[in-house]
Design a protein around this motif. Structure first.
Motif, short mmCIF file in Angstrom:
data_model
loop_
_atom_site.label_atom_id
_atom_site.label_comp_id
_atom_site.label_asym_id
_atom_site.label_seq_id
_atom_site.Cartn_x
_atom_site.Cartn_y
_atom_site.Cartn_z
N GLY A 24 -41.84 5.73 12.46
CA GLY A 24 -40.90 6.80 12.82
C GLY A 24 -41.49 8.17 12.59
O GLY A 24 -41.34 9.08 13.41
N GLN A 154 -25.32 14.98 15.85
CA GLN A 154 -24.83 13.60 15.93
C GLN A 154 -23.42 13.49 16.49
O GLN A 154 -23.06 12.49 17.09
CB GLN A 154 -24.93 12.90 14.58
CG GLN A 154 -23.86 13.27 13.58
CD GLN A 154 -23.82 12.30 12.40
OE1 GLN A 154 -24.47 11.27 12.40
NE2 GLN A 154 -23.05 12.63 11.39
N ARG A 176 -20.95 4.80 14.68
CA ARG A 176 -22.27 4.94 14.07
C ARG A 176 -22.63 3.71 13.24
O ARG A 176 -23.79 3.34 13.14
CB ARG A 176 -22.33 6.22 13.22
CG ARG A 176 -22.55 7.45 14.10
CD ARG A 176 -22.81 8.70 13.28
NE ARG A 176 -21.59 9.20 12.68
CZ ARG A 176 -20.78 10.08 13.27
NH1 ARG A 176 -21.08 10.58 14.44
NH2 ARG A 176 -19.68 10.48 12.66
N HIS A 180 -25.96 1.33 13.74
CA HIS A 180 -26.84 0.91 12.66
C HIS A 180 -27.07 -0.61 12.72
O HIS A 180 -28.18 -1.09 12.59
CB HIS A 180 -26.28 1.32 11.31
CG HIS A 180 -27.24 1.08 10.18
ND1 HIS A 180 -28.26 1.96 9.89
CD2 HIS A 180 -27.36 0.06 9.30
CE1 HIS A 180 -28.96 1.48 8.87
NE2 HIS A 180 -28.43 0.33 8.49
N GLU A 184 -30.54 0.22 14.80
CA GLU A 184 -31.41 0.77 13.78
C GLU A 184 -31.89 -0.25 12.76
O GLU A 184 -32.84 -0.01 12.04
CB GLU A 184 -30.69 1.90 13.02
CG GLU A 184 -30.47 3.12 13.89
CD GLU A 184 -30.01 4.32 13.09
OE1 GLU A 184 -29.76 4.18 11.87
OE2 GLU A 184 -29.90 5.39 13.68
N ASP A 250 -27.05 7.58 19.78
CA ASP A 250 -28.18 8.04 18.95
C ASP A 250 -29.38 8.49 19.78
O ASP A 250 -30.26 9.20 19.30
CB ASP A 250 -28.57 7.04 17.87
CG ASP A 250 -28.94 5.70 18.41
OD1 ASP A 250 -28.62 5.45 19.59
OD2 ASP A 250 -29.55 4.91 17.69
N SER A 254 -30.71 12.12 19.08
CA SER A 254 -32.14 12.27 18.80
C SER A 254 -32.76 13.39 19.64
O SER A 254 -33.57 14.18 19.14
CB SER A 254 -32.89 10.98 19.08
OG SER A 254 -32.44 9.96 18.23
N SER A 391 -35.56 8.59 12.14
CA SER A 391 -35.05 7.23 12.29
C SER A 391 -36.22 6.25 12.37
O SER A 391 -37.37 6.65 12.56
CB SER A 391 -34.25 7.14 13.59
OG SER A 391 -35.07 7.50 14.68
N THR A 392 -35.91 4.97 12.23
CA THR A 392 -36.89 3.93 12.52
C THR A 392 -36.35 3.12 13.71
O THR A 392 -35.19 3.26 14.08
CB THR A 392 -37.08 2.97 11.33
OG1 THR A 392 -35.81 2.38 11.04
CG2 THR A 392 -37.59 3.72 10.12
N ARG A 396 -35.99 7.23 18.48
CA ARG A 396 -36.70 8.07 17.53
C ARG A 396 -36.16 9.49 17.54
O ARG A 396 -36.12 10.14 18.59
CB ARG A 396 -38.19 8.07 17.87
CG ARG A 396 -39.04 8.80 16.88
CD ARG A 396 -40.52 8.50 17.10
NE ARG A 396 -41.30 9.32 16.20
CZ ARG A 396 -41.64 10.57 16.46
NH1 ARG A 396 -41.32 11.13 17.61
NH2 ARG A 396 -42.33 11.26 15.56
N ARG A 399 -32.77 12.21 11.66
CA ARG A 399 -31.44 11.81 11.20
C ARG A 399 -30.91 12.75 10.12
O ARG A 399 -29.73 12.81 9.86
CB ARG A 399 -31.47 10.37 10.68
CG ARG A 399 -31.70 9.35 11.76
CD ARG A 399 -30.52 9.31 12.73
NE ARG A 399 -30.78 8.48 13.90
CZ ARG A 399 -31.29 8.94 15.03
NH1 ARG A 399 -31.59 10.22 15.17
NH2 ARG A 399 -31.49 8.13 16.06
#
Lengths: 407, 64
Positions: A24, A154, A176, A180, A184, A250, A254, A391-392, A396, A399
């Protein structure tokens, strides 16, 4: 939220892991290195996956002229998929293959066409201003500091897609959490049934069924349209709503966050963006090229070779469009951010038949978010470059992005 | 200068419509619609080149 600690990556050419925090933070340098030394990297993680980094290869896989790949799964995951089989997949049309794909996609093109999206612009603009009212009040009490990712970027796509789908705007935190779970954190994890996106959306879709509106929202639209002479199945409706809810949040968050990260560190670009409105459309595309958030995935559908690499049925293949956007074979000065770049065939929204359905919406949100930001804030800087957290995984962007308003 | 647009290659990125609404409209599904009959008026040559240079699908071509 608890994530597994990832094994360190021994070598990005033979052991890459896009869900590792080191990826990331350093992805562009990793792509540049791989592109010249090992243009199709491999990893045994997630059961075997490939990472092409050249524009030509990525575009060819996206085009899929020989049917070597399937879109049935587009997010690399260790969790089994028990949803609809090919050619439909769990979240049509992004998980669908031809010829079904085009028919399912056509149902959604009109609500995301540019002239329809333009009508939402005033709502987005008002919401961005409301968010900055709160963020700037917070900054005033906190030495000029607020978090541009958490307090601003966000919330914008969450609020807009909730309005378009007809979901309660106050449920943003729930959305969200789904992101995740699904995007994510692609490792094995248990989600209690009552906390799953399926249970949440079934209840919301039932509410729409009980009170259908002819000129209603996107869920009403999906409940009304027909495919091959029949209404869509409950699973199809739910899968598409999952797509529309997850795909736009996201990703756009991003893009907005990365653009603000850039402007915080490049005051000359900030000045030009504010003072030269005529370059803004080019600047927005350059943000999208340089900081493209989205890497898609495919599964190998049949054994074949790619640049001499043995692609086996069932292997994952990542499509890092951001790496394609940095390929010097495809772009002049590919690793330089040029705010008014005139020649920019970037693939931030994907290439080929799966071009991001929401690209007009995402562009509108990015433009409005940046325009409102520079209207309200003259100068700003990073509080601490080390405090920015990326983020990972396949989406990308920053965050956590603490900034200080200096003027 | 002549402009050629391929509906087959177009995936609805809408870059041309944003850059040159004088040359391209979009239909209800978001695909480009070429507004001129092949020949590009002189004052739009620069914009036509921009459309070519920014189409991710290589769906637009210019010929002399």
């Amino acid at each position: 939220m608890e994530d597994l600690v990832k094994e360190p990556v021994a070598d990005w050419a033979t052991d890459f892991d896009h869900s590792h925090p080191d990826y990331g933070a350093n992805a562009p340098a990793i792509w540049d290195e791989l592109r010249t030394t090992c243009p199709v990297a491999h990893s045994e993680r997630f059961g075997g996956m490939w990472l092409p980094t050249r524009h030509d290869d990525i575009a060819a896989i996206a085009a899929n002229d020989d049917g070597n790949y399937t879109s049935q799964r587009v997010v690399v995951s260790a969790v089994e998929d028990e949803s609809m089989p090919a050619p439909i997949g769990g979240a049509p049309p992004i998980t669908s293959d031809p010829p079904f794909h085009a028919d399912a996609r056509r149902l959604l093109l009109a609500p995301f066409a540019p002239k329809v999206i333009n009508e939402i612009t005033p709502f987005a603009r008002q919401f961005c201003n409301d968010l900055l009212d709160d963020a700037l009040a917070k900054a005033q009490a906190n030495d000029g500091v607020f978090d541009a990712a958490v307090d601003y970027a966000q919330s914008i796509p969450v609020r807009v897609i909730a309005k378009m789908l007809g979901l309660p705007p106050e449920d943003g935190d729930i959305f969200r959490r789904f992101i995740h779970q699904i995007v994510e954190n692609p490792v094995d994890h248990d989600v209690a049934d009552e906390d799953s996106i399926e249970v949440y959306l079934d209840a919301q879709i039932d509410k729409h069924k009980a009170d259908p509106k002819p000129e209603g929202d996107l869920i009403d639209h999906l409940l009304r349209v027909e495919l091959y002479g029949e209404k869509l199945s409950d699973e199809h409706v739910r899968g598409t709503v999952i797509l529309l809810l997850i795909a736009g949040i996201d990703t756009t968050w991003s893009a907005i966050g990365s653009s603000l990260w850039h402007l915080a560190q490049n005051p000359d670009d900030l000045k030009r963006y504010r003072d030269e409105p005529e370059i803004r459309p080019f600047a927005q595309e350059e943000f999208l090229r340089f900081y493209a958030p989205v890497t898609m995935a495919r599964l190998v559908a049949q054994d074949h070779e790619l640049r001499g690499c043995p692609m086996k049925q069932g292997d994952w293949v990542l499509l890092p469009f951001p790496a394609a956007n940095r390929d010097p074979e495809a772009f002049d000065d590919a690793d330089t951010f040029i705010i008014d770049r005139q020649k920019n065939r970037h693939g931030a929204f994907g290439l080929g038949i799966h071009r991001c359905l929401g690209s007009n919406l995402a562009r509108m949100e990015l433009a409005v978010a940046l325009d409102v930001f520079v209207e309200r804030i003259d100068e700003f800087e990073l509080v601490d470059p080390e405090a920015v957290r990326f983020s990972t995984g396949q989406i990308r962007g920053p965050r956590e992005l603490p900034i200080r308003v200096t003027r | 200068m002549k402009i050629k647009y391929s509906r087959e290659l177009c995936q609805g990125h809408n870059r041309c419509y944003m850059l040159a609404p004088e040359l391209f409209d979009v239909d209800d599904e978001g695909y480009a619609v070429l507004l001129v009959d092949g020949e590009v008026p002189a004052e739009l040559h620069e914009k036509a080149q921009l459309c070519v240079d920014n189409c991710p699908e290589y769906a637009i071509e210019l010929t002399e």
